[in-house]
Design a protein around this motif. Structure first.
Motif, PDB file in Angstrom:
ATOM      1  N   VAL A  31      -4.634  -6.144  -8.132  1.00 44.58           N
ATOM      2  CA  VAL A  31      -3.327  -6.372  -8.753  1.00 44.58           C
ATOM      3  C   VAL A  31      -3.594  -6.819 -10.185  1.00 44.58           C
ATOM      4  CG1 VAL A  31      -1.200  -7.721  -8.696  1.00 44.58           C
ATOM      5  CG2 VAL A  31      -2.268  -6.969  -6.553  1.00 44.58           C
ATOM      6  N   PRO A  32      -3.276  -5.981 -11.177  1.00 50.55           N
ATOM      7  CA  PRO A  32      -3.770  -6.216 -12.548  1.00 50.55           C
ATOM      8  C   PRO A  32      -3.111  -7.359 -13.297  1.00 50.55           C
ATOM      9  CG  PRO A  32      -2.365  -4.282 -12.482  1.00 50.55           C
ATOM     10  CD  PRO A  32      -2.538  -4.719 -11.061  1.00 50.55           C
ATOM     11  N   ASN A  33      -1.874  -7.716 -12.926  1.00 53.83           N
ATOM     12  CA  ASN A  33      -1.188  -8.755 -13.689  1.00 53.83           C
ATOM     13  C   ASN A  33      -0.044  -9.343 -12.874  1.00 53.83           C
ATOM     14  OD1 ASN A  33       1.334  -7.109 -14.344  1.00 53.83           O
ATOM     15  ND2 ASN A  33      -0.306  -5.789 -15.122  1.00 53.83           N
ATOM     16  N   ALA A  34       0.578 -10.383 -13.432  1.00 54.10           N
ATOM     17  CA  ALA A  34       1.624 -11.110 -12.711  1.00 54.10           C
ATOM     18  C   ALA A  34       2.986 -10.435 -12.801  1.00 54.10           C
ATOM     19  CB  ALA A  34       1.709 -12.535 -13.252  1.00 54.10           C
ATOM     20  N   SER A  35       3.093  -9.305 -13.516  1.00 57.71           N
ATOM     21  CA  SER A  35       4.386  -8.632 -13.654  1.00 57.71           C
ATOM     22  C   SER A  35       4.641  -7.589 -12.570  1.00 57.71           C
ATOM     23  CB  SER A  35       4.472  -7.960 -15.029  1.00 57.71           C
ATOM     24  OG  SER A  35       4.471  -8.924 -16.051  1.00 57.71           O
ATOM     25  N   VAL A  36       3.729  -7.465 -11.609  1.00 56.67           N
ATOM     26  CA  VAL A  36       3.918  -6.503 -10.524  1.00 56.67           C
ATOM     27  C   VAL A  36       5.007  -7.012  -9.581  1.00 56.67           C
ATOM     28  CG1 VAL A  36       2.850  -5.401  -8.532  1.00 56.67           C
ATOM     29  CG2 VAL A  36       1.550  -5.656 -10.657  1.00 56.67           C
ATOM     30  N   LEU A  37       6.052  -6.213  -9.412  1.00 60.18           N
ATOM     31  CA  LEU A  37       7.112  -6.563  -8.467  1.00 60.18           C
ATOM     32  C   LEU A  37       6.695  -6.242  -7.036  1.00 60.18           C
ATOM     33  CD1 LEU A  37      10.419  -5.307 -10.145  1.00 60.18           C
ATOM     34  CD2 LEU A  37       9.687  -7.663  -9.825  1.00 60.18           C
ATOM     35  N   GLU A  38       6.139  -5.046  -6.849  1.00 56.92           N
ATOM     36  CA  GLU A  38       5.737  -4.591  -5.521  1.00 56.92           C
ATOM     37  C   GLU A  38       4.469  -3.755  -5.631  1.00 56.92           C
ATOM     38  OE1 GLU A  38      10.246  -3.997  -3.661  1.00 56.92           O
ATOM     39  OE2 GLU A  38       9.012  -2.264  -4.138  1.00 56.92           O
ATOM     40  N   ALA A  39       3.641  -3.846  -4.602  1.00 53.83           N
ATOM     41  CA  ALA A  39       2.496  -2.949  -4.476  1.00 53.83           C
ATOM     42  C   ALA A  39       2.685  -2.160  -3.191  1.00 53.83           C
ATOM     43  CB  ALA A  39       1.197  -3.743  -4.431  1.00 53.83           C
ATOM     44  N   ASN A  40       2.812  -0.837  -3.311  1.00 58.47           N
ATOM     45  CA  ASN A  40       3.004   0.043  -2.157  1.00 58.47           C
ATOM     46  C   ASN A  40       1.678   0.693  -1.792  1.00 58.47           C
ATOM     47  OD1 ASN A  40       6.065   0.139  -1.691  1.00 58.47           O
ATOM     48  ND2 ASN A  40       5.921   0.532  -3.876  1.00 58.47           N
ATOM     49  N   ILE A  41       1.169   0.380  -0.608  1.00 59.86           N
ATOM     50  CA  ILE A  41      -0.093   0.946  -0.129  1.00 59.86           C
ATOM     51  C   ILE A  41       0.229   1.873   1.040  1.00 59.86           C
ATOM     52  CG2 ILE A  41      -2.393   0.459   0.749  1.00 59.86           C
ATOM     53  CD1 ILE A  41      -2.029  -2.425  -0.295  1.00 59.86           C
ATOM     54  N   SER A  42       0.073   3.168   0.835  1.00 56.72           N
ATOM     55  CA  SER A  42       0.340   4.132   1.907  1.00 56.72           C
ATOM     56  C   SER A  42      -0.985   4.560   2.529  1.00 56.72           C
ATOM     57  CB  SER A  42       1.099   5.352   1.367  1.00 56.72           C
ATOM     58  OG  SER A  42       0.376   5.978   0.337  1.00 56.72           O
ATOM     59  N   ILE A  43      -1.014   4.579   3.848  1.00 64.33           N
ATOM     60  CA  ILE A  43      -2.232   4.903   4.595  1.00 64.33           C
ATOM     61  C   ILE A  43      -1.932   6.070   5.523  1.00 64.33           C
ATOM     62  CG2 ILE A  43      -4.002   4.002   6.154  1.00 64.33           C
ATOM     63  CD1 ILE A  43      -3.150   1.173   5.245  1.00 64.33           C
ATOM     64  N   MET A  44      -2.688   7.138   5.382  1.00 66.08           N
ATOM     65  CA  MET A  44      -2.477   8.342   6.186  1.00 66.08           C
ATOM     66  C   MET A  44      -3.727   8.620   7.011  1.00 66.08           C
ATOM     67  SD  MET A  44      -0.495  10.775   7.059  1.00 66.08           S
ATOM     68  CE  MET A  44       0.762  10.528   5.817  1.00 66.08           C
ATOM     69  N   SER A  45      -3.508   8.793   8.329  1.00 68.28           N
ATOM     70  CA  SER A  45      -4.612   9.112   9.228  1.00 68.28           C
ATOM     71  C   SER A  45      -4.058   9.882  10.409  1.00 68.28           C
ATOM     72  CB  SER A  45      -5.306   7.831   9.706  1.00 68.28           C
ATOM     73  OG  SER A  45      -6.326   8.118  10.631  1.00 68.28           O
ATOM     74  N   ALA A  46      -4.897  10.733  11.011  1.00 69.93           N
ATOM     75  CA  ALA A  46      -4.459  11.527  12.163  1.00 69.93           C
ATOM     76  C   ALA A  46      -4.142  10.642  13.357  1.00 69.93           C
ATOM     77  CB  ALA A  46      -5.526  12.554  12.527  1.00 69.93           C
ATOM     78  N   SER A  47      -4.762   9.458  13.422  1.00 72.94           N
ATOM     79  CA  SER A  47      -4.548   8.517  14.527  1.00 72.94           C
ATOM     80  C   SER A  47      -4.123   7.173  13.963  1.00 72.94           C
ATOM     81  CB  SER A  47      -5.832   8.355  15.344  1.00 72.94           C
ATOM     82  OG  SER A  47      -6.305   9.602  15.805  1.00 72.94           O
ATOM     83  N   PRO A  48      -3.475   6.317  14.772  1.00 72.25           N
ATOM     84  CA  PRO A  48      -3.044   5.011  14.280  1.00 72.25           C
ATOM     85  C   PRO A  48      -4.216   4.179  13.764  1.00 72.25           C
ATOM     86  CG  PRO A  48      -2.024   5.501  16.393  1.00 72.25           C
ATOM     87  CD  PRO A  48      -3.061   6.560  16.166  1.00 72.25           C
ATOM     88  N   VAL A  49      -3.936   3.299  12.793  1.00 67.37           N
ATOM     89  CA  VAL A  49      -4.958   2.422  12.220  1.00 67.37           C
ATOM     90  C   VAL A  49      -4.527   0.973  12.367  1.00 67.37           C
ATOM     91  CG1 VAL A  49      -5.729   4.161  10.552  1.00 67.37           C
ATOM     92  CG2 VAL A  49      -3.949   2.528   9.895  1.00 67.37           C
ATOM     93  N   ASP A  50      -5.496   0.081  12.354  1.00 68.72           N
ATOM     94  CA  ASP A  50      -5.243  -1.361  12.291  1.00 68.72           C
ATOM     95  C   ASP A  50      -5.639  -1.842  10.906  1.00 68.72           C
ATOM     96  OD1 ASP A  50      -4.386  -1.606  14.954  1.00 68.72           O
ATOM     97  OD2 ASP A  50      -6.460  -1.680  15.664  1.00 68.72           O
ATOM     98  N   VAL A  51      -4.897  -2.817  10.387  1.00 69.80           N
ATOM     99  CA  VAL A  51      -5.177  -3.289   9.037  1.00 69.80           C
ATOM    100  C   VAL A  51      -5.205  -4.809   8.982  1.00 69.80           C
ATOM    101  CG1 VAL A  51      -4.255  -1.277   7.813  1.00 69.80           C
ATOM    102  CG2 VAL A  51      -2.714  -3.126   8.446  1.00 69.80           C
ATOM    103  N   LYS A  52      -6.003  -5.343   8.063  1.00 69.42           N
ATOM    104  CA  LYS A  52      -6.045  -6.759   7.733  1.00 69.42           C
ATOM    105  C   LYS A  52      -5.977  -6.886   6.223  1.00 69.42           C
ATOM    106  CE  LYS A  52      -8.977  -8.209  11.656  1.00 69.42           C
ATOM    107  NZ  LYS A  52     -10.269  -8.871  12.015  1.00 69.42           N
ATOM    108  N   LEU A  53      -5.468  -8.032   5.748  1.00 71.41           N
ATOM    109  CA  LEU A  53      -5.292  -8.213   4.303  1.00 71.41           C
ATOM    110  C   LEU A  53      -5.671  -9.641   3.927  1.00 71.41           C
ATOM    111  CD1 LEU A  53      -4.264  -6.626   1.792  1.00 71.41           C
ATOM    112  CD2 LEU A  53      -2.015  -7.647   2.216  1.00 71.41           C
ATOM    113  N   THR A  54      -6.461  -9.760   2.875  1.00 70.34           N
ATOM    114  CA  THR A  54      -6.890 -11.067   2.371  1.00 70.34           C
ATOM    115  C   THR A  54      -6.549 -11.161   0.893  1.00 70.34           C
ATOM    116  OG1 THR A  54      -8.741 -11.055   3.943  1.00 70.34           O
ATOM    117  CG2 THR A  54      -8.829 -12.654   2.143  1.00 70.34           C
ATOM    118  N   ASP A  55      -5.912 -12.299   0.498  1.00 67.80           N
ATOM    119  CA  ASP A  55      -5.502 -12.432  -0.899  1.00 67.80           C
ATOM    120  C   ASP A  55      -6.680 -12.850  -1.779  1.00 67.80           C
ATOM    121  OD1 ASP A  55      -5.878 -15.197  -0.777  1.00 67.80           O
ATOM    122  OD2 ASP A  55      -3.773 -15.629  -0.382  1.00 67.80           O
ATOM    123  N   PRO A  56      -6.504 -12.856  -3.114  1.00 70.32           N
ATOM    124  CA  PRO A  56      -7.628 -13.157  -4.017  1.00 70.32           C
ATOM    125  C   PRO A  56      -8.260 -14.532  -3.817  1.00 70.32           C
ATOM    126  CG  PRO A  56      -5.859 -12.082  -5.226  1.00 70.32           C
ATOM    127  CD  PRO A  56      -5.319 -12.381  -3.867  1.00 70.32           C
TER     128      PRO A  56
END
Length: 568
Positions: free
Chosen positions: A251-276
């Motif tokens: 995330v390059p700066n504090a002016s980001v309103l939203e970050a949209n992360i799209s994930i495409m795979s033939a089968s379902p995925v599991d995700v985890k997220l850790t902040d800076p």
């Protein structure tokens, strides 16, 4: 859903109707670039789409588009067409996840018809935006179709008439600054790519084609990026190995309103997220939203803190996982230059351009660090173009443009970094000067005095009086036909069979001229066409004259009103 044959309307007008909206709305800045969208999704619902889109990629695209929209403020309408409007959803302002769910359920209920006429769908979409778009939002149309027409042979409409109707709809879209983006669905290889590309090119949109849902994240990311002047941030694709694999989302700066992360795979995925800062983020949560469909997962981070986020993805071994990232910013770019100013050849013009958020000059100077800007100059007389590099002064961009010739010029500043760009509204300056002099008349001593033509003057006066009287009546008729409305109307619809009542609908009236009907105001489904007989005309002193020749019962503040009445 049962068809409603009779229903009552409660018109809760009261004070709201009399509040003049014009003049109270804040004036948009000359270089305004809204981060909010008003979109109409248009989908071909003809039987031929069973071959062009057997896996209903179009439906998945519309759902993903809705998931990518902001959590609040964006407005979406849906038009499903064959050779007529099959189903329609008026512009709905998104205020919660429930609103998005409602729109996606509407998409699942779209049925099909026998024939196709793309002009019908595009024309209706333009009308919906004209009547319901917010002037401060960015309007757009997304068409999902195969580009082929199949008119009903039993109807009197010809292909030439359809082409003319589409041409007029395109003209209206261009006039109102509505780009049309097209997604061609091509499972059977019969896509009319040229027709869809022409539709997009004429309106300033972009055209795409696909036969697989795998392409949707990239296509929709490009549509969003193009429309909101953003850039797709590349994230390397990975091949799943059954374990969590880590990718960095910066995330390059504090002016980001939203970050949209799209994930495409033939089968379902599991995700985890850790902040800076190293803290694990719950998915979903109030700041991290998760949307899933049979063909995609979408993570939306709201106002994420600046820095490197760690995204961990676990998929089925050997599955390819594609990831796209698009940021959304609440930023505009202003050019501090007076439009219409006049200059001379050789004049040096100081260029000053800066970023704006919420109509205020950006106070976060860190955003400028990785940006560069240039002045684009177009000679309106010769057609030549040139670019002038601007200096980054830390909190603005500056430079000098020297007028090269006695011509008119269009100036635009473009500033960009790796995740977005902004352009100012073009400013036209005039260095052409004023050519020619006013004629000078001198008295002619040889002229002889002639009698004053009194009867010619009297005749002229009589003729002018006749013309003035005719003009008065014509002007009155034109003024009445074009008289506008102010304020807004609050409307509820009650089903007299079930007693159920809709949520209040707030409708601004400033877009209408002369008169309008209830069917136009609410953009109701075709089966409720009888509401076209409920007509509103402008009255004196900002009143509205209502005329009802339908079977509907009209109520104001709980009381039934006459078939014709003046509303305060």
């Amino acid at each position: 859903m049962p068809r409603i044959n009779r229903f009552a309307l409660s018109l809760l007008i009261a004070v709201l109707l009399m509040v003049p909206l014009v003049g109270q709305l804040p004036q948009a800045d000359a270089a305004a670039q809204s981060s909010q969208i008003d979109a109409v999704l248009v989908v071909d619902a003809s039987n031929s789409m069973k071959a062009s889109d057997p896996n209903q990629v179009g439906n998945e695209a519309m759902k993903m588009f809705i998931d990518m929209l902001s959590t609040k403020g964006d407005k979406v309408g849906i038009v499903s067409y064959t050779d007529k409007i099959q189903r329609e959803k008026a512009l709905l302002e998104i205020q919660s996840d429930a609103d998005k769910t409602d729109l996606k359920q509407f998409i699942d209920q779209i049925d099909r018809g026998a024939y196709t006429d793309i002009a019908v769908g595009v024309k209706e979409a333009v009308k919906v935006l004209k009547q319901g778009t917010d002037p401060s939002h960015e309007p757009m149309i997304v068409v999902l179709a195969d580009g082929n027409n199949a008119l009903n042979p039993k109807s009197s409409k010809t292909q030439a008439e359809s082409d003319q109707e589409l041409s007029q709809a395109v003209k209206d879209a261009k006039q109102d600054g509505i780009p049309v983006y097209t997604i061609g669905l091509n499972a059977d290889g019969k896509l009319n790519k040229a027709a869809l590309a022409d539709l997009s090119n004429q309106t300033g949109g972009k055209s795409f084609s696909t036969s697989s849902a795998d392409d949707l994240p990239q296509i929709l990311s490009e549509i969003f990026a193009s429309h909101l002047k953003l850039k797709i941030v590349p994230i390397q694709s990975i091949t799943a190995n059954g374990n969590y694999q880590e990718v960095i989302v910066n995330v390059p700066n504090a002016s980001v309103l939203e970050a949209n992360i799209s994930i495409m795979s033939a089968s379902p995925v599991d995700v985890k997220l850790t902040d800076p800062s190293g803290n694990s983020q719950k998915i979903p949560s109030s700041n991290v939203l998760l949307s899933k469909s049979k063909s995609y997962s979408l993570i939306k981070m709201l106002k994420p803190i600046q820095g490197d986020w760690k995204l961990q993805v676990k998929g089925v071994p050997r599955d390819k996982i594609d990831i796209n990232l698009v940021f959304n910013y609440d930023l505009e770019l202003n050019l501090d230059l007076k439009p219409g100013a006049t200059y001379k050849k050789g004049d040096k013009i100081d260029i000053n351009s800066y970023l704006v958020s919420n109509n205020q000059k950006l106070s976060n100077n860190a955003l400028y660090q990785n940006m560069n800007a240039k002045l684009k100059v177009k000679d309106l007389d010769s057609g030549d173009t040139q670019e002038v590099k601007l200096n980054n002064a830390g909190d603005h961009f500056e430079g000098v443009f020297q007028v090269p010739d006695k011509h008119r010029y269009e100036l635009t500043v473009r500033a960009e970094e790796k995740s977005f760009y902004r352009e100012t509204k073009p400013v036209i300056i005039n260095a052409a000067g004023v050519s020619g002099k006013a004629p000078v008349t001198t008295p002619d001593d040889k002229d002889t005095e002639k009698p004053f033509p009194i009867w010619l003057v009297v005749g002229g006066i009589v003729a002018l009086l006749v013309l003035a009287a005719a003009a008065y009546y014509i002007l009155g008729a034109v003024k009445k036909a074009n008289r506008g409305f102010v304020g807004q109307m609050v409307i509820e619809i009650r089903d007299e069979n079930t007693g159920e009542k809709t949520y209040p609908q707030y409708k601004k009236l400033g877009a209408f001229r002369g008169k309008f009907n209830l069917h136009q105001l609410l953009q109701l489904a075709p089966e409720l066409k009888d509401t076209e007989k409920v007509i509103f005309n402008p009255g004196k002193n900002d009143r509205i004259v209502l005329k009802n020749t339908s079977a509907c019962t009209i109520e104001k503040s709980g009381r039934v009103i006459e078939h014709q009445a003046a509303l305060n």
